[in-house]
Scaffold this motif. Structure first.
Motif, PDB file in Angstrom:
ATOM      1  N   GLY A  83      -2.523  68.688  19.562  1.00 25.21           N
ATOM      2  CA  GLY A  83      -1.898  67.508  20.138  1.00 25.21           C
ATOM      3  C   GLY A  83      -0.684  66.998  19.406  1.00 25.21           C
ATOM      4  O   GLY A  83      -0.619  65.811  19.056  1.00 25.21           O
ATOM      5  N   PRO A  84       0.344  67.831  19.143  1.00 22.61           N
ATOM      6  CA  PRO A  84       1.523  67.362  18.409  1.00 22.61           C
ATOM      7  C   PRO A  84       2.229  66.233  19.145  1.00 22.61           C
ATOM      8  O   PRO A  84       2.401  66.279  20.365  1.00 22.61           O
ATOM      9  CB  PRO A  84       2.404  68.616  18.323  1.00 22.61           C
ATOM     10  CG  PRO A  84       1.945  69.496  19.442  1.00 22.61           C
ATOM     11  CD  PRO A  84       0.483  69.237  19.591  1.00 22.61           C
ATOM     12  N   ALA A  85       2.648  65.222  18.365  1.00 22.51           N
ATOM     13  CA  ALA A  85       3.225  64.009  18.963  1.00 22.51           C
ATOM     14  C   ALA A  85       4.607  64.243  19.544  1.00 22.51           C
ATOM     15  O   ALA A  85       5.012  63.534  20.468  1.00 22.51           O
ATOM     16  CB  ALA A  85       3.285  62.902  17.916  1.00 22.51           C
ATOM     17  N   ASN A  86       5.356  65.224  19.031  1.00 24.29           N
ATOM     18  CA  ASN A  86       6.752  65.381  19.423  1.00 24.29           C
ATOM     19  C   ASN A  86       7.016  66.603  20.287  1.00 24.29           C
ATOM     20  O   ASN A  86       8.155  67.076  20.380  1.00 24.29           O
ATOM     21  CB  ASN A  86       7.632  65.408  18.167  1.00 24.29           C
ATOM     22  CG  ASN A  86       7.592  64.081  17.436  1.00 24.29           C
ATOM     23  OD1 ASN A  86       7.849  63.037  18.027  1.00 24.29           O
ATOM     24  ND2 ASN A  86       7.231  64.109  16.164  1.00 24.29           N
ATOM     25  N   LEU A  87       5.961  67.110  20.921  1.00 23.98           N
ATOM     26  CA  LEU A  87       6.093  68.146  21.939  1.00 23.98           C
ATOM     27  C   LEU A  87       5.420  67.649  23.216  1.00 23.98           C
ATOM     28  O   LEU A  87       4.599  66.725  23.166  1.00 23.98           O
ATOM     29  CB  LEU A  87       5.452  69.458  21.467  1.00 23.98           C
ATOM     30  CG  LEU A  87       6.177  70.198  20.341  1.00 23.98           C
ATOM     31  CD1 LEU A  87       5.396  71.434  19.905  1.00 23.98           C
ATOM     32  CD2 LEU A  87       7.593  70.596  20.749  1.00 23.98           C
ATOM     33  N   PRO A  88       5.729  68.218  24.370  1.00 23.51           N
ATOM     34  CA  PRO A  88       5.130  67.744  25.616  1.00 23.51           C
ATOM     35  C   PRO A  88       3.598  67.796  25.586  1.00 23.51           C
ATOM     36  O   PRO A  88       3.000  68.591  24.850  1.00 23.51           O
ATOM     37  CB  PRO A  88       5.691  68.712  26.666  1.00 23.51           C
ATOM     38  CG  PRO A  88       6.978  69.186  26.080  1.00 23.51           C
ATOM     39  CD  PRO A  88       6.744  69.269  24.595  1.00 23.51           C
ATOM     40  N   ASP A  89       2.974  66.971  26.414  1.00 23.41           N
ATOM     41  CA  ASP A  89       1.511  66.880  26.444  1.00 23.41           C
ATOM     42  C   ASP A  89       0.848  68.199  26.837  1.00 23.41           C
ATOM     43  O   ASP A  89      -0.328  68.413  26.520  1.00 23.41           O
ATOM     44  CB  ASP A  89       1.067  65.788  27.421  1.00 23.41           C
ATOM     45  CG  ASP A  89       1.412  64.387  26.921  1.00 23.41           C
ATOM     46  OD1 ASP A  89       1.672  64.249  25.713  1.00 23.41           O
ATOM     47  OD2 ASP A  89       1.426  63.453  27.751  1.00 23.41           O
ATOM     48  N   THR A  90       1.590  69.076  27.514  1.00 24.28           N
ATOM     49  CA  THR A  90       1.017  70.370  27.902  1.00 24.28           C
ATOM     50  C   THR A  90       0.792  71.273  26.689  1.00 24.28           C
ATOM     51  O   THR A  90       0.026  72.238  26.765  1.00 24.28           O
ATOM     52  CB  THR A  90       1.932  71.097  28.896  1.00 24.28           C
ATOM     53  OG1 THR A  90       3.243  71.226  28.331  1.00 24.28           O
ATOM     54  CG2 THR A  90       2.022  70.322  30.208  1.00 24.28           C
ATOM     55  N   VAL A  91       1.480  70.967  25.575  1.00 20.97           N
ATOM     56  CA  VAL A  91       1.299  71.736  24.344  1.00 20.97           C
ATOM     57  C   VAL A  91       0.167  71.071  23.569  1.00 20.97           C
ATOM     58  O   VAL A  91       0.385  70.222  22.707  1.00 20.97           O
ATOM     59  CB  VAL A  91       2.592  71.789  23.507  1.00 20.97           C
ATOM     60  CG1 VAL A  91       2.378  72.637  22.259  1.00 20.97           C
ATOM     61  CG2 VAL A  91       3.736  72.351  24.343  1.00 20.97           C
ATOM     62  N   GLU A  92      -1.053  71.457  23.883  1.00 19.80           N
ATOM     63  CA  GLU A  92      -2.224  70.784  23.320  1.00 19.80           C
ATOM     64  C   GLU A  92      -2.725  71.442  22.044  1.00 19.80           C
ATOM     65  O   GLU A  92      -3.238  70.767  21.152  1.00 19.80           O
ATOM     66  CB  GLU A  92      -3.362  70.760  24.350  1.00 19.80           C
ATOM     67  CG  GLU A  92      -3.034  69.964  25.615  1.00 19.80           C
ATOM     68  CD  GLU A  92      -4.159  69.995  26.619  1.00 19.80           C
ATOM     69  OE1 GLU A  92      -5.164  70.723  26.375  1.00 19.80           O
ATOM     70  OE2 GLU A  92      -4.054  69.307  27.645  1.00 19.80           O
ATOM     71  N   ARG A  93      -2.606  72.761  21.942  1.00 19.10           N
ATOM     72  CA  ARG A  93      -3.218  73.496  20.832  1.00 19.10           C
ATOM     73  C   ARG A  93      -2.337  74.688  20.486  1.00 19.10           C
ATOM     74  O   ARG A  93      -2.040  75.516  21.358  1.00 19.10           O
ATOM     75  CB  ARG A  93      -4.622  73.955  21.231  1.00 19.10           C
ATOM     76  CG  ARG A  93      -5.433  74.633  20.135  1.00 19.10           C
ATOM     77  CD  ARG A  93      -6.839  74.926  20.660  1.00 19.10           C
ATOM     78  NE  ARG A  93      -7.697  75.465  19.623  1.00 19.10           N
ATOM     79  CZ  ARG A  93      -7.770  76.753  19.287  1.00 19.10           C
ATOM     80  NH1 ARG A  93      -7.010  77.642  19.936  1.00 19.10           N
ATOM     81  NH2 ARG A  93      -8.591  77.153  18.336  1.00 19.10           N
ATOM     82  N   ILE A  94      -1.886  74.761  19.222  1.00 15.89           N
ATOM     83  CA  ILE A  94      -1.008  75.851  18.796  1.00 15.89           C
ATOM     84  C   ILE A  94      -1.729  76.671  17.729  1.00 15.89           C
ATOM     85  O   ILE A  94      -1.814  76.252  16.566  1.00 15.89           O
ATOM     86  CB  ILE A  94       0.319  75.300  18.213  1.00 15.89           C
ATOM     87  CG1 ILE A  94       1.001  74.351  19.198  1.00 15.89           C
ATOM     88  CG2 ILE A  94       1.241  76.458  17.850  1.00 15.89           C
ATOM     89  CD1 ILE A  94       2.190  73.606  18.604  1.00 15.89           C
ATOM     90  N   PRO A  95      -2.287  77.829  18.076  1.00 15.48           N
ATOM     91  CA  PRO A  95      -2.919  78.684  17.063  1.00 15.48           C
ATOM     92  C   PRO A  95      -1.875  79.241  16.104  1.00 15.48           C
ATOM     93  O   PRO A  95      -0.819  79.715  16.530  1.00 15.48           O
ATOM     94  CB  PRO A  95      -3.564  79.808  17.899  1.00 15.48           C
ATOM     95  CG  PRO A  95      -3.618  79.276  19.301  1.00 15.48           C
ATOM     96  CD  PRO A  95      -2.442  78.365  19.437  1.00 15.48           C
ATOM     97  N   LEU A  96      -2.160  79.193  14.799  1.00 17.72           N
ATOM     98  CA  LEU A  96      -1.204  79.668  13.811  1.00 17.72           C
ATOM     99  C   LEU A  96      -1.805  80.634  12.809  1.00 17.72           C
ATOM    100  O   LEU A  96      -1.333  81.757  12.653  1.00 17.72           O
ATOM    101  CB  LEU A  96      -0.581  78.469  13.062  1.00 17.72           C
ATOM    102  CG  LEU A  96       0.347  77.573  13.880  1.00 17.72           C
ATOM    103  CD1 LEU A  96       0.753  76.352  13.066  1.00 17.72           C
ATOM    104  CD2 LEU A  96       1.578  78.342  14.347  1.00 17.72           C
ATOM    105  N   VAL A  97      -2.844  80.224  12.100  1.00 16.22           N
ATOM    106  CA  VAL A  97      -3.364  81.041  10.997  1.00 16.22           C
ATOM    107  C   VAL A  97      -3.868  82.394  11.502  1.00 16.22           C
ATOM    108  O   VAL A  97      -3.529  83.442  10.936  1.00 16.22           O
ATOM    109  CB  VAL A  97      -4.474  80.294  10.238  1.00 16.22           C
ATOM    110  CG1 VAL A  97      -5.161  81.228   9.238  1.00 16.22           C
ATOM    111  CG2 VAL A  97      -3.892  79.086   9.508  1.00 16.22           C
ATOM    112  N   GLY A  98      -4.661  82.392  12.552  1.00 20.90           N
ATOM    113  CA  GLY A  98      -5.207  83.643  13.074  1.00 20.90           C
ATOM    114  C   GLY A  98      -4.137  84.606  13.542  1.00 20.90           C
ATOM    115  O   GLY A  98      -4.096  85.765  13.099  1.00 20.90           O
TER     116      GLY A  98
END
Length: 325
Positions: A83-98
């Motif tokens: 839920g990043p505050a400065n991206l659109p609401d459609t960007v809810e979850r950004i997988p990174l480490v995996g």
């Protein structure tokens, strides 16, 4: 050996490849996708990581570790942004480490809030920075990385330092990108300065050269008109007031000797941003007023901090590197 550093911001994403001395051998960057979902952002991170490896002349699986400095909020247990505050609401979850770990074929992937990566970078790459300091970014958002007695504060979930979401205005004149009212970021971030200017102009619609009604009206317009437009000067003075109040809160919480400031808003307008803060702080701070200065690392502070994290097993401890930079 080779190491990867990644800086995922709300505006741009960048990756670098460095060697065991933290010398950068290759880099790549692009705009951060605004959607349609978090996977698109993940793919952008992987794209620039591959690009940095190509420029460095290595394959991704030759890198032994990676550090990531990212916008928040984070979920360290899952290795994602939620839920990043400065991206659109459609960007809810950004997988990174995996995904980064699979690309590089390594389990050594260290995820930090971007400002925590920033303070790691400040302390790793400069011997003049003290054990008690704050790295503050004023960019698309506002946040801080804090070191106290030489220990970088992260928090159990990685979200220590989200100072942009401190409430500075109990009247809640502005709504932050996170949806809550009165937050520091809602007044002073690059994304919100034009929104704040519009609200101030609606209250007092004086003549101004600023393109208030233009959908492309930006913080750049405000700073470019400074010194020649009365209303632009008023907006900058109000922004300086909230910035000084926010920094005063950070000073009272952590008692730093230095506040090092970065982020596009500060880096592009150091006199308009930092000078008024320095002037206002003595009237707001009860304890010792620290040095407030522009970061020496420019817009590379987060990515260099992420690289330092990769070199040092996520700690940023220079003593773990045989030949520090």
């Amino acid at each position: 050996m080779y190491y990867v550093g990644v800086d995922l911001g709300a505006t741009n994403v960048r990756a670098v490849v460095g060697d065991e001395t933290a010398a950068i051998l290759g880099s790549a960057s692009r705009a951060t996708p605004r959607g349609p979902n978090g996977i698109a952002v993940t793919e952008a991170v992987l794209e620039v990581t591959r690009g940095a490896c190509t420029e460095a002349g290595i394959t991704p699986n030759e890198a032994v570790a990676a550090g990531i400095g990212s916008i928040g909020p984070l979920d360290l247990a899952e290795g994602v942004v939620k839920g990043p505050a400065n991206l659109p609401d459609t960007v809810e979850r950004i997988p990174l480490v995996g995904p980064v770990g699979r690309l590089l074929d390594t389990d050594e992937v260290y995820l930090h809030n971007d400002t925590i990566a920033g303070v790691i970078g400040e302390r790793f790459h400069s011997e003049r920075n003290p054990d008690d300091m704050v790295y503050l970014t004023i960019s698309s958002g506002i946040g801080a990385g804090v070191a106290v007695d030489g220990n970088v504060l992260s928090g159990w979930d990685g979200n220590a330092g989200e100072v942009g979401h401190m409430t500075v205005d109990p009247h809640g004149f502005m709504t932050c990108g996170c949806g809550l009212d009165g937050h520091w970021e809602g007044y002073c971030s690059g994304n919100n300065i034009p929104k704040y200017a519009r609200e101030l102009h609606e209250e007092d619609p004086i003549e101004t050269v600023l393109p208030i009604e233009d959908p492309d009206f930006s913080a750049v317009d405000v700073f470019e008109a400074a010194g020649e437009d009365t209303f632009a000067d008023h907006v900058i003075d109000q922004v300086a007031h909230w910035n000084a109040m926010g920094i005063a809160n950070v000073i009272h919480a952590y008692a730093p000797l230095v506040v090092s400031v970065g982020g596009a808003v500060a880096l592009n307008n150091p006199d308009r941003v930092l000078d008024p803060i320095r002037e206002k702080l003595p009237e707001m701070v009860f304890i010792n007023v620290p040095e407030v200065r522009l970061t020496d690392l420019g817009d590379e502070v987060v990515v260099k901090g992420a690289l330092a994290s990769a070199l040092t097993g996520g700690t940023g401890d220079r003593s773990r590197v045989e030949t520090p930079p």
